[in-house]
Enzyme design. Structure first.
Site, PDB file in Angstrom:
ATOM      1  N   PHE A  77       0.823  -1.224   0.000  1.00  0.00           N
ATOM      2  CA  PHE A  77       0.000   0.000   0.000  1.00  0.00           C
ATOM      3  C   PHE A  77       0.851   1.265   0.000  1.00  0.00           C
ATOM      4  CE2 PHE A  77      -2.702  -3.065   2.334  1.00  0.00           C
ATOM      5  CZ  PHE A  77      -3.922  -2.885   1.716  1.00  0.00           C
ATOM      6  N   THR A 122      -4.313   2.268  -8.506  1.00  0.00           N
ATOM      7  CA  THR A 122      -5.444   3.188  -8.601  1.00  0.00           C
ATOM      8  C   THR A 122      -6.029   3.216 -10.008  1.00  0.00           C
ATOM      9  OG1 THR A 122      -5.951   5.556  -8.569  1.00  0.00           O
ATOM     10  CG2 THR A 122      -3.675   4.988  -8.969  1.00  0.00           C
ATOM     11  N   ASP A 123      -7.299   3.620 -10.092  1.00  0.00           N
ATOM     12  CA  ASP A 123      -7.921   3.779 -11.421  1.00  0.00           C
ATOM     13  C   ASP A 123      -7.384   5.007 -12.156  1.00  0.00           C
ATOM     14  OD1 ASP A 123      -9.123   5.756  -9.869  1.00  0.00           O
ATOM     15  OD2 ASP A 123     -11.179   5.171 -10.318  1.00  0.00           O
ATOM     16  N   GLU A 124      -6.672   5.888 -11.419  1.00  0.00           N
ATOM     17  CA  GLU A 124      -6.194   7.128 -12.058  1.00  0.00           C
ATOM     18  C   GLU A 124      -5.171   6.859 -13.151  1.00  0.00           C
ATOM     19  OE1 GLU A 124      -5.291  10.455  -9.636  1.00  0.00           O
ATOM     20  OE2 GLU A 124      -6.929  10.051  -8.254  1.00  0.00           O
ATOM     21  N   TYR A 138       1.184  12.174  -9.561  1.00  0.00           N
ATOM     22  CA  TYR A 138       0.788  11.033  -8.728  1.00  0.00           C
ATOM     23  C   TYR A 138       0.431   9.834  -9.606  1.00  0.00           C
ATOM     24  CZ  TYR A 138      -2.424   7.909  -6.274  1.00  0.00           C
ATOM     25  OH  TYR A 138      -3.053   6.788  -5.794  1.00  0.00           O
ATOM     26  N   SER A 173       3.326   8.320 -11.433  1.00  0.00           N
ATOM     27  CA  SER A 173       4.217   7.500 -10.607  1.00  0.00           C
ATOM     28  C   SER A 173       3.571   6.151 -10.286  1.00  0.00           C
ATOM     29  CB  SER A 173       4.609   8.250  -9.314  1.00  0.00           C
ATOM     30  OG  SER A 173       3.486   8.411  -8.474  1.00  0.00           O
ATOM     31  N   LYS A 174       2.255   6.140 -10.098  1.00  0.00           N
ATOM     32  CA  LYS A 174       1.577   4.859  -9.846  1.00  0.00           C
ATOM     33  C   LYS A 174       1.590   4.000 -11.116  1.00  0.00           C
ATOM     34  CE  LYS A 174      -0.358   3.596  -6.620  1.00  0.00           C
ATOM     35  NZ  LYS A 174       0.127   2.851  -5.411  1.00  0.00           N
ATOM     36  N   ARG A 201     -16.409  10.900  -9.518  1.00  0.00           N
ATOM     37  CA  ARG A 201     -15.583   9.820  -8.992  1.00  0.00           C
ATOM     38  C   ARG A 201     -16.512   8.653  -8.658  1.00  0.00           C
ATOM     39  NH1 ARG A 201     -12.531  12.764 -11.006  1.00  0.00           N
ATOM     40  NH2 ARG A 201     -10.615  13.709 -10.198  1.00  0.00           N
TER      41      ARG A 201
END
Ligand code: NAD
Ligand code: DAU
Length: 356
Positions: free
Chosen positions: A82, A136-138, A161, A164-165, A225
């Protein structure tokens, strides 16, 4: 799943996950590696201190020596990863820490798992291990008014962000393809619930509305969202750990799309009902202020969660109406927790970002 390394277990989702796995799998040994950044708090795990099957290690996932040492000392067979810098607005103000933790930190953990698990001559041990990378879905970018993110949707991250994910997802996936590391990736929509740091939309609005402060809604408030109650996310992760196939990705969502403005208005109405009225008797919706939009603000996220439903048998169990009511109640009943996590550095961040 005997010796589980949980990274970022003192954060919002990690702490909820530790509570869940502890209750469902009391025999597992849990090792929680967390740096305790502003977003992590030991208070999220109070009660576990004396549990002999739980160990907290304060440390950085980028510290290869520490991570390698934990893998061999604790005979780690399962990783639930996480730990991350998780707030989009902070990544816009200062991306460096996101690149370090989210990319280099994931790389460090993957390397430790590769060194520990891949040379293992026993196929039983190797097959029993799992590296679950929580994402994440982002990473999929932004949707228009229609459409859903599927596991096959091309990556199109648009903030430091999410970039990077996305990068960490690619690394995790590459370690499966190249080295056969038993990696599973989950990409989840927006979570809400207990222990969420009050910089994120829902707890920020609860705290401000409670105290009669302005409610800063970015842009026109119509960004969408897909909200999922955090315990449902955690139960999905547990299911994927046990039934997910190495090398696969599973999208997790709440089937629950809402515009930001709708969320803020719901919180105002709940607080008018559940908390003492504002001193001047005004309704809390009067506190809503439209403020300058987030740069590069993604318009809409929505998850197609068919794969996890059909292959794993998981579905959300908490409706938004139940979940948001439970969440507002939790923040009202845990004022001490809120005050404790909002230290001086957060107050400084808040006034710099939102002004007075
Ligand atoms: P959070 O910011 O609440 O918690 C992050 C935790 O990681 C904190 O305890 C922090 O101390 C720890 N941490 C940060 N840097 C570290 C480092 N270098 N070494 C060790 N520990 C470190 O985050 P969250 O909302 O609980 O998110 C957890 C994960 O789930 C993240 O990977 C995030 O990308 C992902 N995710 C979050 C959401 C959401 O809505 N919050 C949705 C989908 C996916
Ligand atoms: O989709 C999953 C992601 O959800 C996770 O990967 C991230 O870690 C998590 O932070 C979250 O990202 P968002 O940017 O969607 O969450 P946030 O709570 O910051 O914002 C939700 C929406 O509310 C977004 O459209 C921006 C808006 N917003 C947010 C804040 C903090 C406001 O309008 N005003 C605010 O003050």
């Amino acid at each position: 799943m005997k010796n589980v390394l949980i990274t970022g277990g003192c954060g919002f989702i990690g702490a909820n996950f530790i509570h869940l796995i502890r209750s469902r799998h009391p025999d597992c040994r849990l090792v929680n590696l967390d740096k305790l950044t502003y977003a992590g708090s030991l208070k999220n795990l109070s009660g576990l201190e004396d549990d002999p099957r739980y160990r907290f290690v304060q440390g950085d996932i980028c510290d290869g020596e520490l991570v390698n040492c934990l893998f061999s000392e604790e005979k780690i067979d399962t990783v639930v990863h996480f730990a991350a810098e998780s707030h989009v607005d902070r990544s816009i103000d200062g991306p460096a820490e996101f690149i370090r933790t989210n990319i280099m930190g994931t790389f460090t953990l993957l390397e430790a798992a590769r060194k520990m698990w891949i040379p293992d001559p026993s196929p039983v041990t190797r097959h029993a291990s799992r590296f679950l990378h929580v994402s994440t879905d982002e990473v999929y970018g932004s949707l228009g008014e229609t459409g859903y993110f599927k596991e096959t949707t091309p990556y199109d991250p648009r903030s430091p962000y999410s970039a990077s994910k996305a990068s960490s997802d690619h690394l995790a996936s590459a370690y499966h393809h190249t080295y056969g590391l038993p990696v599973v990736i989950t990409n989840c929509s927006n979570n809400y619930g207990p222990f969420q740091f009050p910089e994120k939309l829902i707890p920020l609005m609860i705290d401000n509305a409670l105290h009669g402060k302005d409610l800063p809604v970015y842009g026109d408030g119509k960004n969408v969202r897909d909200w999922l109650y955090v315990e449902d996310h955690c139960s999905a992760i547990l299911e994927v750990l046990q039934k997910g196939k190495p090398g696969e990705t599973y999208n997790i969502g709440g089937n629950n799309e809402k515009q930001n403005l709708e969320i803020v208005m719901t919180i105002c109405d709940l607080l008018d009902e559940m908390a003492p009225p504002l001193p001047d008797g005004r309704k809390r919706t009067s506190l809503i202020r439209f403020v300058t939009d987030r740069p590069g603000h993604d318009r809409r996220y929505a998850i197609d969660a068919v794969k996890i439903r059909e292959e794993i048998g998981w579905e959300p169990s908490v409706t938004f109406e139940e979940g948001i009511r439970k969440t507002v109640r939790w923040y009202l009943e845990n004022r001490e927790w809120v005050e404790a996590v909002l230290d001086g550095s957060y107050r400084e961040y808040y006034s710099k970002k939102y002004g007075k």
